[in-house]
Design a protein around this motif. Structure first.
Motif, PDB file in Angstrom:
ATOM      1  N   VAL A 292       0.717  -1.064   0.198  1.00 18.91           N
ATOM      2  CA  VAL A 292       0.108  -0.006   0.029  1.00 18.91           C
ATOM      3  C   VAL A 292       0.959   1.284  -0.143  1.00 18.91           C
ATOM      4  N   LYS A 293       0.566   2.210  -0.996  1.00 12.22           N
ATOM      5  CA  LYS A 293       1.459   3.439  -0.971  1.00 12.22           C
ATOM      6  C   LYS A 293       0.887   4.444  -0.072  1.00 12.22           C
ATOM      7  N   PRO A 294       1.775   5.318   0.348  1.00 11.04           N
ATOM      8  CA  PRO A 294       1.596   6.415   1.215  1.00 11.04           C
ATOM      9  C   PRO A 294       0.346   7.175   0.748  1.00 11.04           C
ATOM     10  N   ILE A 295      -0.518   8.017   1.673  1.00 12.28           N
ATOM     11  CA  ILE A 295      -1.546   8.714   1.252  1.00 12.28           C
ATOM     12  C   ILE A 295      -0.913   9.761   0.519  1.00 12.28           C
ATOM     13  N   PRO A 296      -1.491  10.450  -0.766  1.00 18.49           N
ATOM     14  CA  PRO A 296      -0.825  11.309  -1.602  1.00 18.49           C
ATOM     15  C   PRO A 296      -1.068  12.572  -1.080  1.00 18.49           C
ATOM     16  N   SER A 297      -1.974  12.954  -0.297  1.00 20.79           N
ATOM     17  CA  SER A 297      -2.690  14.252   0.245  1.00 20.79           C
ATOM     18  C   SER A 297      -1.399  14.411   1.492  1.00 20.79           C
ATOM     19  N   ILE A 298      -0.638  15.751   1.256  1.00 20.11           N
ATOM     20  CA  ILE A 298       0.363  15.697   2.391  1.00 20.11           C
ATOM     21  C   ILE A 298       0.165  17.254   2.472  1.00 20.11           C
ATOM     22  N   LEU A 299       0.727  17.731   3.656  1.00 15.37           N
ATOM     23  CA  LEU A 299       0.595  18.926   4.304  1.00 15.37           C
ATOM     24  C   LEU A 299       2.045  19.885   3.902  1.00 15.37           C
ATOM     25  N   GLN A 300       2.523  19.437   2.680  1.00 17.32           N
ATOM     26  CA  GLN A 300       3.819  19.953   2.239  1.00 17.32           C
ATOM     27  C   GLN A 300       3.616  20.544   0.850  1.00 17.32           C
ATOM     28  N   GLU A 301       4.200  21.708   0.472  1.00 17.26           N
ATOM     29  CA  GLU A 301       4.271  22.274  -0.919  1.00 17.26           C
ATOM     30  C   GLU A 301       4.843  21.404  -1.955  1.00 17.26           C
ATOM     31  N   GLN A 302       4.024  21.071  -2.942  1.00 18.38           N
ATOM     32  CA  GLN A 302       4.504  20.209  -3.858  1.00 18.38           C
ATOM     33  C   GLN A 302       4.316  20.918  -5.338  1.00 18.38           C
ATOM     34  N   GLN A 303       5.299  20.515  -6.163  1.00 10.54           N
ATOM     35  CA  GLN A 303       5.152  21.123  -7.601  1.00 10.54           C
ATOM     36  C   GLN A 303       3.999  20.478  -8.475  1.00 10.54           C
ATOM     37  N   THR A 304       3.545  21.284  -9.128  1.00  6.47           N
ATOM     38  CA  THR A 304       2.429  20.603 -10.370  1.00  6.47           C
ATOM     39  C   THR A 304       2.058  21.533 -11.241  1.00  6.47           C
ATOM     40  N   VAL A 305       1.015  21.287 -12.056  1.00  5.83           N
ATOM     41  CA  VAL A 305       0.566  22.275 -13.036  1.00  5.83           C
ATOM     42  C   VAL A 305      -0.831  22.383 -12.809  1.00  5.83           C
ATOM     43  N   THR A 306      -1.641  23.435 -13.583  1.00 11.17           N
ATOM     44  CA  THR A 306      -2.974  23.667 -13.685  1.00 11.17           C
ATOM     45  C   THR A 306      -3.709  22.930 -14.487  1.00 11.17           C
ATOM     46  N   THR A 307      -4.796  22.858 -14.716  1.00 12.15           N
ATOM     47  CA  THR A 307      -5.625  22.404 -15.961  1.00 12.15           C
ATOM     48  C   THR A 307      -5.324  22.787 -17.047  1.00 12.15           C
ATOM     49  N   LYS A 308      -4.618  24.168 -17.210  1.00 11.12           N
ATOM     50  CA  LYS A 308      -4.225  24.548 -18.567  1.00 11.12           C
ATOM     51  C   LYS A 308      -2.580  24.601 -18.899  1.00 11.12           C
ATOM     52  N   GLY A 309      -2.190  23.957 -18.101  1.00 13.89           N
ATOM     53  CA  GLY A 309      -0.684  23.396 -18.087  1.00 13.89           C
ATOM     54  C   GLY A 309       0.049  24.448 -17.476  1.00 13.89           C
ATOM     55  N   GLU A 310      -0.077  25.318 -16.828  1.00 15.45           N
ATOM     56  CA  GLU A 310       0.663  26.248 -16.335  1.00 15.45           C
ATOM     57  C   GLU A 310       1.322  25.597 -14.925  1.00 15.45           C
ATOM     58  N   PRO A 311       2.674  26.025 -14.978  1.00 15.28           N
ATOM     59  CA  PRO A 311       3.353  25.620 -13.559  1.00 15.28           C
ATOM     60  C   PRO A 311       2.733  26.135 -12.360  1.00 15.28           C
ATOM     61  N   THR A 312       2.627  25.582 -11.289  1.00 18.84           N
ATOM     62  CA  THR A 312       2.365  26.175  -9.952  1.00 18.84           C
ATOM     63  C   THR A 312       2.801  25.274  -8.884  1.00 18.84           C
ATOM     64  N   PHE A 313       2.560  25.464  -7.702  1.00 19.88           N
ATOM     65  CA  PHE A 313       2.879  24.848  -6.469  1.00 19.88           C
ATOM     66  C   PHE A 313       1.288  24.634  -5.779  1.00 19.88           C
ATOM     67  N   ILE A 314       1.177  23.498  -5.073  1.00 19.38           N
ATOM     68  CA  ILE A 314       0.069  23.270  -4.312  1.00 19.38           C
ATOM     69  C   ILE A 314       0.417  22.878  -2.830  1.00 19.38           C
ATOM     70  N   MET A 315      -0.755  23.093  -1.827  1.00 17.25           N
ATOM     71  CA  MET A 315      -0.525  22.590  -0.611  1.00 17.25           C
ATOM     72  C   MET A 315      -2.178  21.908  -0.507  1.00 17.25           C
ATOM     73  N   VAL A 316      -2.039  20.628  -0.258  1.00 19.89           N
ATOM     74  CA  VAL A 316      -3.307  19.953  -0.237  1.00 19.89           C
ATOM     75  C   VAL A 316      -4.023  20.067   0.810  1.00 19.89           C
ATOM     76  N   GLY A 317      -5.094  20.644   1.387  1.00 19.02           N
ATOM     77  CA  GLY A 317      -5.785  20.751   2.582  1.00 19.02           C
ATOM     78  C   GLY A 317      -6.835  19.544   2.622  1.00 19.02           C
ATOM     79  N   GLY A 318      -7.742  20.096   3.342  1.00 17.15           N
ATOM     80  CA  GLY A 318      -9.045  18.731   3.637  1.00 17.15           C
ATOM     81  C   GLY A 318      -8.375  17.938   4.772  1.00 17.15           C
ATOM     82  N   ARG A 319      -9.193  17.077   4.978  1.00 23.28           N
ATOM     83  CA  ARG A 319      -9.000  15.825   5.947  1.00 23.28           C
ATOM     84  C   ARG A 319      -8.516  14.728   5.600  1.00 23.28           C
ATOM     85  N   HIS A 320      -7.679  14.095   5.883  1.00 21.53           N
ATOM     86  CA  HIS A 320      -6.802  12.829   5.322  1.00 21.53           C
ATOM     87  C   HIS A 320      -6.230  11.818   6.390  1.00 21.53           C
TER      88      HIS A 320
END
Length: 354
Positions: A292-320
């Motif tokens: 079983v892999k680790p839960i992917p929702s982490i409270l750390q900043e991660q590099q990603t892209v938007t749905t338009k392909g633009e580079p950005t960073f994300i901090m996943v919130g919510g309850r996990h």
């Protein structure tokens, strides 16, 4: 088998999303006369519901109360479709509005968007771990069928965050924190969980699933092999990235003289094959392990892209949860139960056994 249906004779079809009104399913093919009521299914659902992960738990609270809609009368199955429903009561969809146009690393956001051109960003929709509540309900029905045949299934954690447990008592593990087969390892696991939680990270692990009391002969030659069916069943649980049967990967590092299960007049002397030979059950315990892999929702900043392909960073919130373990254990147990129930009824349909 469609994308929402599992099985051929004993079939489970599920529906619903993490942040929709609720989830549910329909079980077809269950024989009539099997003792069943909502309390029997609820026992399994309570092992999976939010809050069961101890120190690793999400703060989302759901009662996961099952309601049987059809197919049961006076405490027994009628042989017709068994419909059931579980209401969602604690959604907070607004938690996800700020990331609706951003792909979360490690999630199915990118692939769902690429396949369908549209996705439910509220917790992942059908790709959410919450979808598995329907599998546990269906698996609980399968387990009641198997109980009438003397077949039992156990799922216990043999490794958590890289810390291995000894298999001292897999039956007692069902009532122990983290489904641990070794009560002495629990403090070490909890210490590690606390450390990882403080680092705002997540953990994976290994769950072993064991089926006892099986007859000889379940499984079909070539493409319907028992071990192949188990692998597919366990791998279709979202967090699972690897499956072993019996000695698994260690067999590749062994020798035939050591890995073969010799026999004497009393039966097999070992069980490296995991209870399956030539894709057919041998009558020994069937043993599989899911990685079983680790839960992917982490409270750390991660590099990603938007749905338009633009580079950005994300901090996943919510309850996990910090880990899918132990809440994934009853899910894997259910998938094993659904597989065995289907193969058992297929044999009967083919006239292989009474």
């Amino acid at each position: 088998m469609s994308g929402n249906t599992f099985g051929n004779v004993f079939r489970l079809t599920t529906f619903g999303e993490s942040h929709g009104p609720g989830l549910g399913g329909v079980v077809d093919g269950c024989p009539a006369g099997i003792p069943l009521d909502e309390s029997m299914i609820q026992l399994e659902l309570d092992k999976r519901k939010p809050g069961q992960g101890g120190l690793a738990s999400t703060t989302r609270k759901e009662p996961d109360q099952i309601k049987i809609l059809s197919g049961v009368f006076e405490g027994k199955t009628t042989g017709t479709s068994i419909g059931f429903y579980i209401e969602n009561t604690n959604q907070r969809s607004h938690d996800y509005s700020k990331i609706k146009d951003v792909f979360r690393p490690g999630h199915a956001d990118f692939t769902y968007n690429a396949k369908y051109g549209f996705r439910d960003y509220r917790g992942g929709g059908r790709s959410s771990g919450r979808e598995t509540v329907s599998r546990v309900a269906g698996g609980a029905i399968a387990q009641e069928l198997l109980r009438t045949e003397g077949i039992s299934i156990y799922a216990y954690t043999v490794e958590y965050g890289g810390i291995k447990a000894e298999i001292k008592d897999y039956e007692g593990a069902q009532d122990r924190p983290y489904f641990s087969p070794d009560p002495d390892i629990i403090p070490a696991w909890e210490k590690h969980i606390t450390e990882v939680r403080d680092e705002e990270d997540t953990l994976g692990g290994v769950v072993e699933i064991r089926a006892t009391g099986l007859p000889v002969g379940l499984g079909e030659p070539v493409f319907g092999k028992f071990d192949g069916r188990i692998a597919q069943a366990l791998m279709c649980v979202g967090a699972v990235k690897g499956v072993e049967i019996g000695s698994g990967c260690e067999a590749a590092r062994s020798r035939g003289s050591l890995n073969n299960d010799n026999l004497d007049e009393n039966g097999f002397l070992s069980n490296n094959a995991g209870g399956i030979l030539g894709g057919i059950s041998s009558g020994q315990d069937v043993i599989a392990r899911a990685y079983v892999k680790p839960i992917p929702s982490i409270l750390q900043e991660q590099q990603t892209v938007t749905t338009k392909g633009e580079p950005t960073f994300i901090m996943v919130g919510g309850r996990h949860d910090i880990s899918a373990i132990p809440r994934i254990n009853p899910v894997l147990k259910s998938m094993m139960a659904l597989t065995i129930a289907d193969l058992l009824l297929l044999d009967r349909r083919l006239g292989v056994r009474d």
